[in-house]
Design a protein around this motif. Structure first.
Motif, mmCIF file in Angstrom:
data_model
loop_
_atom_site.group_PDB
_atom_site.id
_atom_site.type_symbol
_atom_site.label_atom_id
_atom_site.label_comp_id
_atom_site.label_asym_id
_atom_site.label_seq_id
_atom_site.Cartn_x
_atom_site.Cartn_y
_atom_site.Cartn_z
ATOM 1 N N ARG A 38 0.835 -1.201 0.000
ATOM 2 C CA ARG A 38 0.000 0.000 0.000
ATOM 3 C C ARG A 38 0.869 1.249 0.000
ATOM 4 O O ARG A 38 1.840 1.333 0.748
ATOM 5 C CB ARG A 38 -0.851 -0.047 1.266
ATOM 6 C CG ARG A 38 -1.600 1.192 1.641
ATOM 7 C CD ARG A 38 -2.316 1.003 2.986
ATOM 8 N NE ARG A 38 -3.173 -0.164 2.957
ATOM 9 C CZ ARG A 38 -4.477 -0.134 2.666
ATOM 10 N NH1 ARG A 38 -5.075 1.020 2.406
ATOM 11 N NH2 ARG A 38 -5.190 -1.242 2.653
ATOM 12 N N LYS A 40 0.614 4.809 1.276
ATOM 13 C CA LYS A 40 -0.198 5.598 2.198
ATOM 14 C C LYS A 40 -0.263 7.026 1.649
ATOM 15 O O LYS A 40 0.612 7.845 1.894
ATOM 16 C CB LYS A 40 0.386 5.541 3.600
ATOM 17 C CG LYS A 40 0.380 4.129 4.179
ATOM 18 C CD LYS A 40 0.800 4.107 5.619
ATOM 19 C CE LYS A 40 2.249 3.695 5.720
ATOM 20 N NZ LYS A 40 2.720 3.654 7.118
ATOM 21 N N VAL A 41 -1.300 7.268 0.872
ATOM 22 C CA VAL A 41 -1.422 8.521 0.110
ATOM 23 C C VAL A 41 -1.599 9.708 1.055
ATOM 24 O O VAL A 41 -2.447 9.698 1.946
ATOM 25 C CB VAL A 41 -2.578 8.430 -0.901
ATOM 26 C CG1 VAL A 41 -2.800 9.768 -1.587
ATOM 27 C CG2 VAL A 41 -2.293 7.345 -1.940
ATOM 28 N N ASP A 97 -5.908 5.412 -0.409
ATOM 29 C CA ASP A 97 -4.593 4.809 -0.591
ATOM 30 C C ASP A 97 -4.579 4.034 -1.905
ATOM 31 O O ASP A 97 -5.634 3.660 -2.430
ATOM 32 C CB ASP A 97 -4.281 3.825 0.541
ATOM 33 C CG ASP A 97 -3.941 4.521 1.854
ATOM 34 O OD1 ASP A 97 -3.762 5.753 1.870
ATOM 35 O OD2 ASP A 97 -3.853 3.806 2.873
ATOM 36 N N ASP A 121 -7.821 2.026 -3.150
ATOM 37 C CA ASP A 121 -8.389 1.235 -2.062
ATOM 38 C C ASP A 121 -9.909 1.307 -2.123
ATOM 39 O O ASP A 121 -10.488 2.387 -2.215
ATOM 40 C CB ASP A 121 -7.884 1.762 -0.724
ATOM 41 C CG ASP A 121 -8.135 0.800 0.421
ATOM 42 O OD1 ASP A 121 -8.511 -0.360 0.182
ATOM 43 O OD2 ASP A 121 -7.935 1.213 1.581
#
Length: 139
Positions: A38, A40-41, A97, A121
Motif C-alpha cells: 500500500r 499511504k497517500v 490509498d 483502495d
C-alpha cells in the motif's frame, strides 16, 4: 520459490536501506503467490486535480516488486531495476490509498520479472499496470 523473509523483516529492511521512503509504504499481505503493498497517500503524493501522480504510482510498483523479490532471495540491496513499463488506465480515486498486487512471473539466478496491478483502495478497477525486470547481483 519459498519465502525467506517475512513482512516485518521486509518492512524493517526497506526502512533501514531506503530511509527516504520510510513510512510511505505498508505491506498488507505476503504469501508464496502474491505480495500486496500500500502507498499511504498523503497530500505530497498528489498532482494538480487531486489525483496521485504517475511517479508515485511507479514508485509503488517498483518498491512492491523489489520487496516481492527480496522476500524470496533475502537481503540483496543491490538488486536493481533494469527495465520498466507502466500503463496508466484511469484516474485514481482522490482521498484513497493505492494498493498494488504484486506477482513474480520469473525469478531466475540473474533476472527477475514482476508485475504490479494498482488499485484505489475500495475499487476493483485497476488504475495502472506495471511490468518490471530486475538484475540480481551475483552472490
Amino acid at each position: 520459490m519459498a519465502l525467506v523473509m517475512e513482512t516485518g523483516e521486509l518492512a524493517a529492511f526497506l526502512d533501514e536501506t531506503f530511509p527516504q521512503v520510510k513510512g510511505e509504504f505498508a505491506i498488507d499481505s505476503l504469501n508464496d503467490d502474491e505480495l500486496i503493498v500500500r502507498l499511504k497517500v498523503a497530500e505530497r503524493h498528489l498532482r494538480p486535480g487531486g489525483t496521485v501522480s504517475g511517479p508515485n504510482m511507479f514508485a509503488l510498483a517498483d518498491v512492491g516488486i523489489y520487496m516481492a523479490i527480496l522476500a524470496r532471495i533475502g537481503k540483496v540491496a543491490l538488486a536493481v531495476t533494469t527495465n520498466a513499463s507502466i500503463d496508466f488506465m484511469r484516474k485514481p480515486a482522490s482521498g484513497a490509498d493505492l494498493i498494488a498486487k504484486i506477482r513474480l512471473l520469473k525469478l531466475g539466478r540473474v533476472l527477475a520479472v514482476g508485475e504490479a496491478l494498482i488499485f484505489s483502495d475500495g475499487d476493483e478497477r485497476p488504475v495502472a499496470r506495471a511490468s518490471m525486470t530486475y538484475s540480481i547481483p551475483p552472490k
